[in-house]
Design an enzyme around this catalytic site. Structure first.
Site, PDB file in Angstrom:
ATOM      1  N   THR A  73      -6.802  -3.668   2.846  1.00  0.00           N
ATOM      2  CA  THR A  73      -5.135  -3.420   3.353  1.00  0.00           C
ATOM      3  C   THR A  73      -5.202  -1.832   3.677  1.00  0.00           C
ATOM      4  O   THR A  73      -3.687  -2.338   4.619  1.00  0.00           O
ATOM      5  CB  THR A  73      -4.409  -2.751   1.685  1.00  0.00           C
ATOM      6  N   CYS A 101      -3.071 -11.638  -7.602  1.00  0.00           N
ATOM      7  CA  CYS A 101      -4.803 -11.182  -7.695  1.00  0.00           C
ATOM      8  C   CYS A 101      -4.825  -9.896  -7.566  1.00  0.00           C
ATOM      9  O   CYS A 101      -4.544  -8.457  -7.492  1.00  0.00           O
ATOM     10  CB  CYS A 101      -5.534 -12.064  -6.182  1.00  0.00           C
TER      11      CYS A 101
HETATM   12  N1  PLP Z   1      -5.697  -9.574   3.517  1.00  0.00           N
HETATM   13  C1  PLP Z   1      -5.978 -10.622   2.793  1.00  0.00           C
HETATM   14  C2  PLP Z   1      -5.911 -11.885   3.314  1.00  0.00           C
HETATM   15  C3  PLP Z   1      -6.680 -10.845   1.393  1.00  0.00           C
HETATM   16  O1  PLP Z   1      -7.199 -11.763   0.259  1.00  0.00           O
HETATM   17  C4  PLP Z   1      -6.410  -9.709   0.982  1.00  0.00           C
HETATM   18  C5  PLP Z   1      -7.074  -8.983  -0.548  1.00  0.00           C
HETATM   19  O2  PLP Z   1      -7.258 -10.614  -0.949  1.00  0.00           O
HETATM   20  C6  PLP Z   1      -6.488  -8.402   1.724  1.00  0.00           C
HETATM   21  C7  PLP Z   1      -5.864  -8.151   2.709  1.00  0.00           C
HETATM   22  C8  PLP Z   1      -5.990  -6.775   1.124  1.00  0.00           C
HETATM   23  O3  PLP Z   1      -7.893  -6.094   1.191  1.00  0.00           O
HETATM   24  P1  PLP Z   1      -8.506  -4.952  -0.021  1.00  0.00           P
HETATM   25  O4  PLP Z   1      -8.804  -6.004  -0.926  1.00  0.00           O
HETATM   26  O5  PLP Z   1      -9.565  -5.053   0.431  1.00  0.00           O
HETATM   27  O6  PLP Z   1      -7.346  -3.946   0.562  1.00  0.00           O
END
Ligand code: PLP
Length: 400
Positions: A70, A342
């Site tokens: 993120t 999620c």
């Molecule tokens: N981008 C995508 C396509 C994701 O599926 C996710 C999480 O589900 C993220 C970014 C975010 O990753 P993080 O959980 O490490 O913040």
């Protein structure tokens, strides 16, 4: 518990646990300190960086460790200054929410970005500035023929375009033709970021081969721990930090690095081939599951016509709401996910399915199955039996 929610997060690999513990055993570890213990911490981080560069075809690139995928996405799309940002409608919310005032590209029914639309948007960006200086008479100019002044755009000195399109979608698994998109964006002098968070460990991800300028990854999606991700940037790309107050990570992410998690990240990357070696086996299981489900009832599999990640399937159970399914599966000891729930734990209509033109009532009956390297055919057979029982019971209730 049968875990079929590997796109949400994965089990930490034993090798990763070992690497994390080993790093912790060597604490105190502050990589910014100049003394021996600081140098040991720096070495752990440098090793992880080197593995990432090697495995993701990112030699010579800048690798900025972040706290998550993120954060890597936020850094990429909000860190560029003076750029017009274009994103697809099916991006993860960490791109959609961070890219304020972005132009949103529609997708086709199968989830693929509409390339003609992207070209149109790129054309319109350039027509305001007197045409596309990287092409003449519809032909893309060779690098040596391009106006020199345009190079400054790539350094962020002028208004240019940043396109952010994910490599693979978290809900449907649909894989975008990023290599083709990158070439198109570059032919307009723009830069391209891809969110590769879901693709890693499921398909091969090579930054040089894809031709992208920035790429986001996240350790916990492929056997690493939570709390660490990275933004990989081609040398020469200039962005501004979101978090300031320290010189860490090329001053692009202030704050003492999470050394132990980064050690685990390096180990997860080192052991990535294990996932890729199992991808075909996982795809066979996924396809088997979809065929069996479709033989029970005419369930719709989203993105079926496009290239998809081998482990992901998003499909409907006609007449049964996703949240009911998720709860029933949970009671049966099976972890699945409903669309985009999620991140929040709450069930909201999926913006991905809506962008694909799926009507809300149908989208509300979709669940996502995401297989991992340890799932077996016995588990899938059990899942199908539970699915069948749930579908029959729900429809008897509806009929009564
Ligand atoms: N981008 C995508 C396509 C994701 O599926 C996710 C999480 O589900 C993220 C970014 C975010 O990753 P993080 O959980 O490490 O913040």
């Amino acid at each position: 518990m049968m875990y079929l929610d590997n796109n949400a997060t994965t089990a930490i690999k034993p090798q990763v646990k070992k690497a994390v513990l080993e790093a912790m055993e060597h604490s105190p570890l502050n990589p910014s300190s100049v003394h021996a213990s600081g140098r040991a911490a720096r070495k752990i981080i440098d090793n992880a960086r080197a593995k990432i560069a090697e495995v993701f075809g990112a030699g010579g690139a800048d690798i900025i460790f972040t706290g998550s995928g993120t954060e890597a996405n936020n850094l990429a799309v909000s860190g560029v200054k003076g750029y017009e940002v274009i994103v697809s409608a099916t991006e993860h919310s960490s791109v959609l929410k961070a890219a304020k005032n972005a132009r949103i590209l529609p997708v086709e029914e199968n989830g693929l970005v509409n390339l003609a639309e992207l070209k149109k948007v790129l054309d319109s960006c350039h027509s305001r500035e007197g045409g596309n200086p990287y092409s003449r008479d519809g032909e893309v100019l060779a690098v040596e023929d391009r106006p020199v002044a345009m190079d400054s755009r790539l350094r962020g000195n002028d208004t240019s375009v940043l396109v952010s399109i994910m490599l693979a979608n978290n809900e449907t698994g649909v894989i975008q033709p990023i290599k083709e998109i990158a070439a198109l964006v570059h032919s307009y002098g723009g830069i391209i970021h891809t969110d590769a968070v879901q693709a890693v460990g499921k398909i091969s991800v090579d930054m040089a081969d894809l031709g992208v300028d920035m790429l986001s990854i996240s350790a916990h999606k492929f056997g690493g721990s939570q709390g660490v991700g990275a933004l990989i940037m081609r040398k020469g790309i200039t962005i501004s930090p979101m978090i300031v107050g320290g010189g860490q990570e090329l001053s692009l992410r202030a704050g003492t690095e999470n050394v132990a998690a980064i050690a685990g990240f390096g180990s997860a990357v080192e052991n990535l081939q294990e996932n890729l070696d199992k991808a075909e086996e996982i795809k066979i299981l996924r396809d088997y599951m979809e065929e069996r489900i479709k033989s029970i009832v005419s369930a719709r599999v989203f993105g079926e016509g496009a290239a998809r990640l081998p482990n992901t399937s998003c499909f409907t159970m006609p007449g049964v709401k996703s949240e009911v399914q998720v709860i029933e599966f949970d009671l049966a000891g099976i972890a699945v996910s409903s669309g985009s729930a999620c991140s929040s734990g709450k069930v909201a209509a999926s913006h991905v399915l809506q962008a694909m033109g799926v009507a809300k009532p149908e989208a509300e009956t979709a669940i996502r199955i995401s297989l991992g390297i340890n799932n077996t055919k016995v588990e899938i057979d059990k899942f199908i039996e539970v699915w069948r029982g749930l579908y029959n019971r729900a429809n008897q209730r509806n009929a009564a």
